[in-house]
Motif scaffolding. Structure first.
Motif, PDB file in Angstrom:
ATOM      1  N   LEU A 184       0.803  -1.225   0.000  1.00  0.00           N
ATOM      2  CA  LEU A 184       0.000   0.000   0.000  1.00  0.00           C
ATOM      3  C   LEU A 184       0.840   1.280   0.000  1.00  0.00           C
ATOM      4  O   LEU A 184       0.685   2.116  -0.886  1.00  0.00           O
ATOM      5  CB  LEU A 184      -0.990   0.001   1.171  1.00  0.00           C
ATOM      6  CG  LEU A 184      -2.289  -0.783   0.940  1.00  0.00           C
ATOM      7  CD1 LEU A 184      -3.113  -0.827   2.219  1.00  0.00           C
ATOM      8  CD2 LEU A 184      -3.109  -0.190  -0.190  1.00  0.00           C
TER       9      LEU A 184
ATOM     10  N   GLN B 237       0.915   3.824  -3.105  1.00  0.00           N
ATOM     11  CA  GLN B 237       0.358   5.162  -2.869  1.00  0.00           C
ATOM     12  C   GLN B 237       1.361   6.255  -3.229  1.00  0.00           C
ATOM     13  O   GLN B 237       1.024   7.237  -3.882  1.00  0.00           O
ATOM     14  CB  GLN B 237      -0.100   5.311  -1.405  1.00  0.00           C
ATOM     15  CG  GLN B 237      -1.474   4.703  -1.190  1.00  0.00           C
ATOM     16  CD  GLN B 237      -1.773   4.409   0.280  1.00  0.00           C
ATOM     17  OE1 GLN B 237      -0.871   4.318   1.115  1.00  0.00           O
ATOM     18  NE2 GLN B 237      -3.048   4.249   0.600  1.00  0.00           N
TER      19      GLN B 237
ATOM     20  N   LEU C 197      -8.014   8.238  -6.737  1.00  0.00           N
ATOM     21  CA  LEU C 197      -8.923   7.727  -7.767  1.00  0.00           C
ATOM     22  C   LEU C 197      -8.941   8.691  -8.960  1.00  0.00           C
ATOM     23  O   LEU C 197      -8.892   8.269 -10.123  1.00  0.00           O
ATOM     24  CB  LEU C 197     -10.332   7.561  -7.191  1.00  0.00           C
ATOM     25  CG  LEU C 197     -11.356   6.900  -8.126  1.00  0.00           C
ATOM     26  CD1 LEU C 197     -10.895   5.504  -8.538  1.00  0.00           C
ATOM     27  CD2 LEU C 197     -12.722   6.822  -7.454  1.00  0.00           C
TER      28      LEU C 197
ATOM     29  N   ILE D  21      -5.920  -2.479  -5.141  1.00  0.00           N
ATOM     30  CA  ILE D  21      -6.941  -1.459  -5.348  1.00  0.00           C
ATOM     31  C   ILE D  21      -7.103  -0.575  -4.104  1.00  0.00           C
ATOM     32  O   ILE D  21      -7.496   0.585  -4.204  1.00  0.00           O
ATOM     33  CB  ILE D  21      -8.290  -2.106  -5.781  1.00  0.00           C
ATOM     34  CG1 ILE D  21      -9.275  -1.059  -6.324  1.00  0.00           C
ATOM     35  CG2 ILE D  21      -8.911  -2.924  -4.656  1.00  0.00           C
ATOM     36  CD1 ILE D  21      -8.863  -0.395  -7.596  1.00  0.00           C
ATOM     37  N   GLY D  22      -6.723  -1.099  -2.944  1.00  0.00           N
ATOM     38  CA  GLY D  22      -6.787  -0.313  -1.705  1.00  0.00           C
ATOM     39  C   GLY D  22      -5.946   0.954  -1.762  1.00  0.00           C
ATOM     40  O   GLY D  22      -6.211   1.922  -1.045  1.00  0.00           O
TER      41      GLY D  22
ATOM     42  N   SER E 260      -7.921   4.270  -2.761  1.00  0.00           N
ATOM     43  CA  SER E 260      -9.173   4.415  -2.013  1.00  0.00           C
ATOM     44  C   SER E 260      -9.562   5.870  -1.760  1.00  0.00           C
ATOM     45  O   SER E 260     -10.720   6.169  -1.518  1.00  0.00           O
ATOM     46  CB  SER E 260      -9.070   3.663  -0.687  1.00  0.00           C
ATOM     47  OG  SER E 260      -7.930   4.130   0.001  1.00  0.00           O
ATOM     48  N   SER E 261      -8.611   6.796  -1.853  1.00  0.00           N
ATOM     49  CA  SER E 261      -8.976   8.193  -1.581  1.00  0.00           C
ATOM     50  C   SER E 261      -9.483   8.838  -2.869  1.00  0.00           C
ATOM     51  O   SER E 261      -9.077   8.443  -3.961  1.00  0.00           O
ATOM     52  CB  SER E 261      -7.769   8.977  -1.074  1.00  0.00           C
ATOM     53  OG  SER E 261      -6.887   9.223  -2.151  1.00  0.00           O
TER      54      SER E 261
END
Length: 292
Positions: free
Chosen positions: A228, A232, A274, A265-266, A269-270
């Protein structure tokens, strides 16, 4: 002269015959002296001067590890690590592909053993050391610092016009990296991400593409908690590369964003992340058919 050529073709025929009969010679492999003899002659053939014989010998080693993994420990450290790394640095692409194939096979065998061990531990049906408990040597984990750098290096394409349908060394290296990531899991991240960050902004398109390819290849296997933060922090610069001047890079970026959606995909998430992803995808949909 002629004698030498005859000798080579006889040796090639012998290696191919051995390769084709491997699954039927378990009794020979179980006897240490016969096994040593077979391993020695195949290892010697990887050092031959002809591309054909070297490739066949590495292909034979890959099949040997598939069928006789449980006997491989003494040969791995003494010979196979060094031979396969040398093979990956060969001047011949066929030899490089088969040396990579060896590690792809080791990865598949070990991933399979890991799954079996996890199932056994979940059901408590056997304990380590008992009959029926798989023997996992963790060759991939131990060899990672030596084998990962040459594999990553082989992701760098020489040429923009590679035929996408022809199996080549870049595809072989990418597939091998994906298999290693499923086996070594979190362990692949450090070395791979170092490669990614040192190549992703280089002036040559093929270095940038190799970086994106490496990144996309390790997204399945490591724990999501480890992936993650990595994904990110990389999403913005990666998505921006959908406008890279090189078509090959843009195509690989599109593939890589798909892998992010598939496995991490986590990380998207924001609303901001996205938005970044969607803008890149919309941009890619107006590009060359390969990117679309």
């Amino acid at each position: 002269g002629n004698k030498d050529e005859q000798d080579q073709s006889v040796r090639l025929a012998a290696i191919n015959a051995l390769s084709n009969s491997l699954e039927f010679i378990r009794s020979n492999f179980e006897r240490e002296n016969e096994r040593n003899l077979i391993m020695m002659s195949v290892c010697e053939a990887t050092q031959n001067t002809t591309e054909e014989l070297q490739s066949a010998a590495f292909g034979c080693l890959a099949k040997i590890v598939h069928y006789y993994y449980e006997f491989m420990q003494p040969y791995m450290e003494q010979a196979l690590y060094a031979l396969t790394i040398h093979g990956m640095q060969s001047e011949y692409e066929g030899v490089q592909c088969m040396a990579i194939e060896f590690w792809s096979t080791v990865s598949e065998v070990e991933a399979d053993l890991q799954e079996r061990i996890e199932d056994i531990e979940a059901t408590g049906s056997a304990v380590p050391g008992e009959e029926g408990y798989p023997k996992l040597f963790n060759f991939i984990g131990k060899a990672l610092p030596q084998i990962l750098p040459p594999i990553l290096k082989l992701l760098v394409k020489e040429d923009e016009d590679v035929d996408e349908d022809e199996w080549n060394v870049v595809m072989a290296a990418g597939m091998c990296l994906q298999l290693i990531a499923k086996t070594a899991r979190d362990q692949v991240l450090d070395i791979t991400m170092t490669f990614v960050s040192s190549n992703i902004q280089l002036p040559n398109w093929n270095d940038r593409e190799a970086a994106v390819m490496a990144f996309g290849s390790v997204l399945e296997g490591p724990e999501e908690t480890k992936l993650l933060p990595v994904v990110q922090s990389s999403l913005q610069p990666l998505a921006a590369m959908i406008t890279d001047p090189s078509l090959s890079v843009r195509e690989t970026v599109a593939w890589c964003l798909g892998r992010v959606a598939d496995f991490v995909i986590g990380a998207v998430s924001s609303p901001q992340s996205l938005e970044i992803l969607l803008q890149a995808v919309v941009r890619g949909l107006q590009d060359n058919p390969r990117v679309i």
